[in-house]
Design a protein around this motif. Structure first.
Motif, short mmCIF file in Angstrom:
data_model
loop_
_atom_site.label_atom_id
_atom_site.label_comp_id
_atom_site.label_asym_id
_atom_site.label_seq_id
_atom_site.Cartn_x
_atom_site.Cartn_y
_atom_site.Cartn_z
N VAL A 1 -8.93 5.65 7.11
CA VAL A 1 -8.99 4.50 8.02
C VAL A 1 -10.44 4.21 8.38
CG1 VAL A 1 -8.31 3.63 10.28
CG2 VAL A 1 -6.68 4.95 8.91
N ARG B 1 -5.73 -0.56 11.40
CA ARG B 1 -4.69 0.21 10.72
C ARG B 1 -3.78 -0.70 9.88
NH1 ARG B 1 -3.10 5.58 11.17
NH2 ARG B 1 -4.71 5.85 12.74
N ASP B 2 -3.49 -1.91 10.38
CA ASP B 2 -2.67 -2.84 9.59
C ASP B 2 -3.40 -3.25 8.31
OD1 ASP B 2 -0.61 -2.78 11.41
OD2 ASP B 2 -1.29 -4.56 12.50
N TYR C 1 -5.56 -1.45 6.78
CA TYR C 1 -5.56 -0.24 5.96
C TYR C 1 -4.26 -0.11 5.18
CZ TYR C 1 -5.31 4.84 5.12
OH TYR C 1 -5.16 6.09 4.57
N TYR C 2 -3.12 -0.26 5.85
CA TYR C 2 -1.83 -0.13 5.19
C TYR C 2 -1.66 -1.18 4.09
CZ TYR C 2 -0.35 3.07 8.92
OH TYR C 2 -0.24 4.12 9.79
N GLU C 3 -2.05 -2.40 4.39
CA GLU C 3 -1.90 -3.46 3.39
C GLU C 3 -2.81 -3.21 2.18
OE1 GLU C 3 -1.49 -7.67 4.59
OE2 GLU C 3 -3.19 -8.04 3.25
N HIS D 1 -3.86 -0.33 1.13
CA HIS D 1 -3.24 0.79 0.39
C HIS D 1 -2.16 0.29 -0.54
CE1 HIS D 1 0.36 3.38 0.14
NE2 HIS D 1 -0.50 4.30 -0.24
N ASP D 2 -1.27 -0.57 -0.03
CA ASP D 2 -0.16 -1.07 -0.84
C ASP D 2 -0.68 -1.85 -2.05
OD1 ASP D 2 1.51 0.05 1.02
OD2 ASP D 2 2.01 -1.84 2.01
N GLU E 1 0.22 8.75 14.06
CA GLU E 1 0.67 7.81 13.03
C GLU E 1 0.24 8.25 11.64
OE1 GLU E 1 0.79 5.64 16.83
OE2 GLU E 1 -0.67 6.97 15.87
N THR E 2 -0.94 8.86 11.53
CA THR E 2 -1.38 9.35 10.23
C THR E 2 -0.51 10.50 9.76
OG1 THR E 2 -3.66 8.67 10.70
CG2 THR E 2 -3.34 10.26 8.92
N TRP F 1 2.75 8.94 8.58
CA TRP F 1 2.59 8.18 7.33
C TRP F 1 2.43 9.11 6.14
CZ3 TRP F 1 -1.78 6.48 4.16
CH2 TRP F 1 -1.47 5.42 3.34
N MET G 1 4.89 9.17 2.88
CA MET G 1 4.40 8.89 1.54
C MET G 1 4.26 10.16 0.69
SD MET G 1 4.14 5.66 1.90
CE MET G 1 3.43 5.30 0.30
#
Length: 301
Positions: free
Chosen positions: A89, A107-108, A110-112, A114-115, A162-163, A166, A170
């Motif tokens: 992050v 963080r949002d 970061y997640y996007e 990653h995807d 949250e990490t 997650w 995953m």
């Protein structure tokens, strides 16, 4: 400095190292490595069987994030499939202040990102990506990583709930970078394993990694002679963080605050941060090190 790094990586004491780890930081003298991918690509040609861990790329800072997918794929190809891909992050100093990101959206992003990277690595056909922060009509990276379906993923963290969740979702390795000794590290890792229990995950020691700086010498006096000055410089100057830059509003999540967890950045910014550790005697130090490792990974259970 960089040339010294190349020399040391090829020197006899390090030639058989199992892993070489590099990371990303910006606008400071702590890491002097704003692009760990450049370092990893050079190391991939100067080593033969060493795993190359980039710990990691700050995904939220890349626009578009496919740049990470491409560069990591190149490193994996150059090294013959030795890359460990780290997705971080990022610290608030790097991401929010140096690069101007909104901490509440970090963080949002970061997640996007990653995807998008994972799809770029694993989908065989060209695809369109329409996310909140990233829109790309054609995603079709060349080359692809040698390791299939993708390189191992390690997630460096400082203690965010949250990490932990997650990584469990995953099945990624959670990598805790401890700079404040065994007791602080144990508190964070116990929190991690308790969260794995709550989520019904197996207590597999390979689910987590732990970094602790250790200096080895024949005696206490020799250890102090070799390591005191660099350790004091690192902790007194490089790792010190002004509290004004440590925790901008929105960077620390609500769940982490409610859990009362103070991450590494918060500890570094604290004026009461304790020394990093102690000096063990040569005869008993290795035994205590193994005991602490086992307690941190909970391998005895």
């Amino acid at each position: 400095m960089y040339n010294d790094l190349w020399t040391s990586s090829n020197s006899p004491p390090n030639a058989g190292s199992m892993r070489s780890c590099v990371n990303e930081h910006h606008s400071n003298g702590y890491g002097l490595m704003p692009s760990p991918n450049l370092i990893a690509s050079a190391l991939s040609r100067r080593t033969t069987d060493t795993a190359l861990c980039v710990m990691g790329n700050s995904l939220a800072l890349y626009n578009p994030p496919t740049r990470v997918a491409e560069e990591f794929a190149m490193i994996d190809c150059i090294s013959g499939g030795r890359l460990i891909a780290g997705f971080t992050v990022g610290t608030p100093m790097d991401t929010c202040f140096a690069y101007g990101q909104n901490p509440s959206m970090l963080r949002d992003r970061y997640y996007e990102a990653h995807d998008l990277v994972m799809r770029a690595w694993t989908e065989r056909d060209t695809f369109a990506f329409n996310g909140r922060f990233n829109q790309q009509r054609y995603v079709n990276i060349w080359p692809r990583p040698i390791q299939k379906p993708h390189p191992p993923i390690w997630i460096p963290g400082g203690g965010s709930v949250e990490t932990w969740q997650w990584c469990a979702q995953m099945d990624y390795v959670y990598a805790y970078l401890s700079y404040f000794g065994f007791k602080d590290g144990r508190a964070t890792m116990h929190g991690f394993w308790e969260e794995m229990d709550r989520l019904g995950k197996e207590r597999n020691p390979y689910r987590a990694g732990f970094l602790q700086s250790v200096g080895v010498a024949e005696s206490r006096e020799e250890a102090m002679r070799l390591y005191r000055e660099p350790a004091e410089y690192f902790y007194g100057r490089c790792l010190r963080v002004d509290p004004r830059w440590a925790m901008p509003p929105g960077y620390i999540t609500e769940a982490t605050q409610r859990a009362g967890i103070i991450g590494q950045i918060g500890r570094a910014a604290s004026l009461q941060a304790p020394p990093s550790g102690a000096v063990d005697d040569p005869d008993g130090g290795h035994r205590r090190a193994r005991l602490r490792r086992d307690r941190l990974t909970r391998r005895g259970r």
